[in-house]
Design an enzyme around this catalytic site. Structure first.
Site, PDB file in Angstrom:
ATOM      1  N   ILE A  55       0.839  -1.190   0.000  1.00 43.68           N
ATOM      2  CA  ILE A  55       0.000   0.000   0.000  1.00 43.68           C
ATOM      3  C   ILE A  55       0.877   1.244   0.000  1.00 43.68           C
ATOM      4  O   ILE A  55       1.703   1.428   0.886  1.00 43.68           O
ATOM      5  CB  ILE A  55      -0.956   0.018   1.221  1.00 43.68           C
ATOM      6  CG1 ILE A  55      -1.808  -1.250   1.253  1.00 43.68           C
ATOM      7  CG2 ILE A  55      -1.813   1.279   1.222  1.00 43.68           C
ATOM      8  CD1 ILE A  55      -2.675  -1.473   0.021  1.00 43.68           C
ATOM      9  N   LYS A  56       0.677   2.065  -1.013  1.00 41.01           N
ATOM     10  CA  LYS A  56       1.409   3.318  -1.133  1.00 41.01           C
ATOM     11  C   LYS A  56       0.667   4.403  -0.357  1.00 41.01           C
ATOM     12  O   LYS A  56      -0.550   4.529  -0.472  1.00 41.01           O
ATOM     13  CB  LYS A  56       1.540   3.721  -2.602  1.00 41.01           C
ATOM     14  CG  LYS A  56       2.393   2.761  -3.410  1.00 41.01           C
ATOM     15  CD  LYS A  56       2.317   2.988  -4.895  1.00 41.01           C
ATOM     16  CE  LYS A  56       2.545   4.414  -5.299  1.00 41.01           C
ATOM     17  NZ  LYS A  56       2.466   4.612  -6.760  1.00 41.01           N
TER      18      LYS A  56
END
Length: 171
Positions: A55-56
């Site tokens: 997850i960015k």
């Protein structure tokens, strides 16, 4: 959305499932108007495979709070939109797996992007952190080669034109 795909959790699940048949990991960015929304979306996005979906999260005050929550919940995290080596301290201390400096954008703004990236690597290494520098916005193959030659830089994102350039040689 630029690619004509709807930005929804369901659609990102479909794309991650397809991508994970061909590669070891898939990165997608969370979004929301609050830290709770960003956290909830990050958890939902990573739900199909927390071991392979990263997850960015942007390196902002609220983004770092969300990143810490996601890491504590067992998510893999990439702090993104990084423009200064001091942000490597944040990534290392929050337990982010990656930090993504945008080398091309730093260079466009008049910074020595290569030096910033190398100093980020030195920071995470000296802290004994497992955080990896994911150098983004690379504009040519020579820049990638120079970073790799300089030391421990091994993770890059780049355009197809740069990938093709890796195979070109005049001899």
């Amino acid at each position: 959305e630029r690619a004509g795909e709807k930005c929804s959790i369901e659609n990102l699940h479909r794309m991650s499932e397809k991508a994970l048949r061909m590669t070891d990991e898939f990165m997608c960015q969370t979004w929301g108007r609050s830290t709770d929304e960003m956290y909830d979306r990050g958890m939902a996005l990573s739900e199909p495979d927390r071991g392979r979906i990263v997850i960015k999260v942007p390196v902002t005050y609220d983004g770092v709070k969300v990143a810490a929550m996601l890491v504590r919940s067992g998510c893999r995290v990439c702090l993104t939109a990084c423009y200064h080596r001091k942000q490597a301290l944040i990534a290392a201390n929050v337990g982010a797996e990656y930090i993504a400096p945008y080398l091309g954008r730093m260079t466009d703004a008049g910074k020595d992007g290569i030096t910033e990236c190398l100093k980020m690597q030195k920071i995470v290494t000296s802290l004994g952190s497992g955080t990896r520098i994911l150098v983004a916005s690379i504009r040519d193959a020579d820049t990638m080669v120079n970073l790799a030659e300089a030391g421990e830089m091994e993770t890059f994102t780049f355009a197809p034109a740069v990938a093709r350039d890796l195979f070109l040689e005049d001899l």
